[in-house]
Write an enzyme that holds these catalytic residues in place. Structure first.
Site, short mmCIF file in Angstrom:
data_model
loop_
_atom_site.label_atom_id
_atom_site.label_comp_id
_atom_site.label_asym_id
_atom_site.label_seq_id
_atom_site.Cartn_x
_atom_site.Cartn_y
_atom_site.Cartn_z
N ASP A 106 1.08 -1.13 0.09
CA ASP A 106 0.01 -0.09 -0.10
C ASP A 106 0.95 1.23 0.02
O ASP A 106 1.92 1.26 0.51
CB ASP A 106 -0.93 0.13 1.14
CG ASP A 106 -2.06 -0.71 1.18
OD1 ASP A 106 -2.49 -1.30 0.08
OD2 ASP A 106 -2.73 -0.91 2.16
N ARG A 158 -1.35 -0.76 -8.59
CA ARG A 158 -2.75 -0.17 -8.52
C ARG A 158 -2.51 1.41 -8.37
O ARG A 158 -1.64 2.01 -7.97
CB ARG A 158 -3.07 -0.44 -7.00
CG ARG A 158 -4.42 0.05 -6.53
CD ARG A 158 -4.52 -0.11 -4.89
NE ARG A 158 -4.37 -1.38 -4.50
CZ ARG A 158 -4.08 -1.53 -3.15
NH1 ARG A 158 -3.78 -0.33 -2.08
NH2 ARG A 158 -3.88 -2.72 -2.66
N1 FMN Z 1 -5.37 5.47 -0.88
C1 FMN Z 1 -4.08 5.58 -0.69
O1 FMN Z 1 -3.38 6.64 -0.47
N2 FMN Z 1 -3.08 4.54 -0.88
C2 FMN Z 1 -3.52 3.33 -0.81
O2 FMN Z 1 -2.47 2.43 -1.00
C3 FMN Z 1 -4.89 3.19 -1.17
N3 FMN Z 1 -5.35 1.75 -1.67
C4 FMN Z 1 -6.66 1.63 -2.18
C5 FMN Z 1 -7.11 0.62 -2.57
C6 FMN Z 1 -8.49 0.32 -3.22
C7 FMN Z 1 -8.86 -0.89 -3.61
C8 FMN Z 1 -9.24 1.53 -3.30
C9 FMN Z 1 -10.43 1.72 -3.83
C10 FMN Z 1 -8.64 2.69 -2.87
C11 FMN Z 1 -7.68 2.97 -2.29
N4 FMN Z 1 -6.96 4.04 -1.72
C12 FMN Z 1 -5.69 4.36 -1.37
C13 FMN Z 1 -7.94 5.23 -1.40
C14 FMN Z 1 -7.94 6.25 -2.72
O3 FMN Z 1 -7.00 6.92 -2.68
C15 FMN Z 1 -9.23 7.20 -2.62
O4 FMN Z 1 -9.28 7.91 -1.55
C16 FMN Z 1 -10.69 6.45 -2.54
O5 FMN Z 1 -10.87 5.52 -3.60
C17 FMN Z 1 -11.73 7.58 -3.08
O6 FMN Z 1 -11.70 7.96 -4.21
P1 FMN Z 1 -12.55 7.58 -5.47
O7 FMN Z 1 -13.38 8.60 -5.91
O8 FMN Z 1 -11.45 7.19 -6.38
O9 FMN Z 1 -12.94 6.29 -5.17
#
Ligand code: FMN
Length: 281
Positions: A106, A158
């Site tokens: 992550d 990712r």
């Molecule tokens: N945010 C991070 O800063 N680091 C991560 O490793 C991280 N892993 C995520 C994994 C998944 C499967 C998802 C869906 C989100 C992750 N996020 C991570 C959160 C996203 O940065 C973001 O805050 C969240 O998905 C809301 O934004 P959206 O409108 O794109 O869904």
């Protein structure tokens, strides 16, 4: 209270959640909650718990796919002249490889990006890109350059927008810029022929990515959609029914507060779920 987003406190309930999602054709990505430990003992205990999780998943017939925050397994602590986070990540990735599993590192707050990407490079060199990958955050100005600099590894990445409160010197303050950068990162990683995890709940981005892969002849085996457990379940099911690979990120464990706070901060409507949970007792 947090059970909408967190699959219980025990690894058994988390593995059960993976098996339940499988009925809808959705894969799992297990995340033992925890971050920023400052003692080697706590870091090692945490790593042991991740190792136990992988063993339990394998025993339940589930190839382990886990996400690990390196700060929780000792990144930044030096033990025997070596970074403890890297040491513990090696143990976790080595075991994942034995079980045919995968470990995603992550991405946390911006001071950790350099060291996490350097450790990703080391781990891919030792275990192969089939067993370890990481994350780029589109809100960081640096991420496009980071992506290009990793291209020689052909890494499994990712792509997310980013969830930490970052200063404007390093992260874009305007959402439209973050969204545009998100698309650029996904498109360039796909065009370079690399496996891409499109981790967002943003329906416009998802539909743009669907069009992009069609018009560029990118096979469905080269990417997957990822969302958080309990968020946009309808969309997760729909994409899976359409034949796309979909994976839900399933956090579990006692240390849910920081994770939960980020979900509330990025979408105040999530507070409704908390209130509802509290009313239910
Ligand atoms: N945010 C991070 O800063 N680091 C991560 O490793 C991280 N892993 C995520 C994994 C998944 C499967 C998802 C869906 C989100 C992750 N996020 C991570 C959160 C996203 O940065 C973001 O805050 C969240 O998905 C809301 O934004 P959206 O409108 O794109 O869904």
């Amino acid at each position: 209270v947090a059970q909408r987003f967190v699959a219980g406190e025990q690894s058994t309930t988390a593995i059960q959640a993976v098996q339940d999602l499988a009925r809808d054709g959705i894969l799992g990505n297990l995340d033992l909650l925890g971050e920023f430990v400052n003692s080697p003992e706590t870091a090692n205990i945490f790593a042991e718990q991740v190792l136990a999780l992988q063993t339990q998943a394998a025993a339940a017939g589930v190839a382990p796919y886990v996400s690990v925050k390196l700060s929780s397994v000792g990144q930044g602590l030096t033990v025997n002249g070596e970074d403890l986070g890297l040491h513990n990540a090696r143990r976790i990735v080595a075991q994942a490889r034995e079980y045919g599993g995968f470990v995603c590192l992550d991405m946390e707050d911006h001071p950790r990006v350099d060291v996490t990407l350097a450790q990703l490079r080391t781990l891919i060199g030792e275990f192969g890109r089939e067993h370890v990958g990481s994350v780029l955050q589109s809100y960081l100005y640096r991420s496009e350059a980071d992506r290009a600099a990793l291209d020689d590894l052909r890494p499994n990445l990712r792509i997310v927008k980013g969830a930490y409160l970052e200063p404007e010197t390093v992260a874009m303050p305007v959402k439209a810029d973050v969204d545009a950068a998100y698309r650029r990162l996904v498109y360039s990683h796909l065009k370079a022929g690399n496996y891409t995890n499109i981790a967002t709940h943003d329906p416009e981005i998802i539909s743009d990515v669907k069009m992009f892969v069609l018009s560029h002849g990118i096979p469905r085996t080269q990417f997957e959609f990822q969302m958080l457990y309990g968020i946009r379940r309808d969309l997760q099911k729909k994409l899976a029914a359409e034949g796309f690979t979909v994976r839900a990120y399933i956090p579990y464990g006692r240390d849910w507060y920081a994770y939960f706070s980020r979900r509330i901060a990025e979408r105040p409507a999530n507070v409704m779920f908390v209130l509802r949970g509290m009313l239910k007792g």
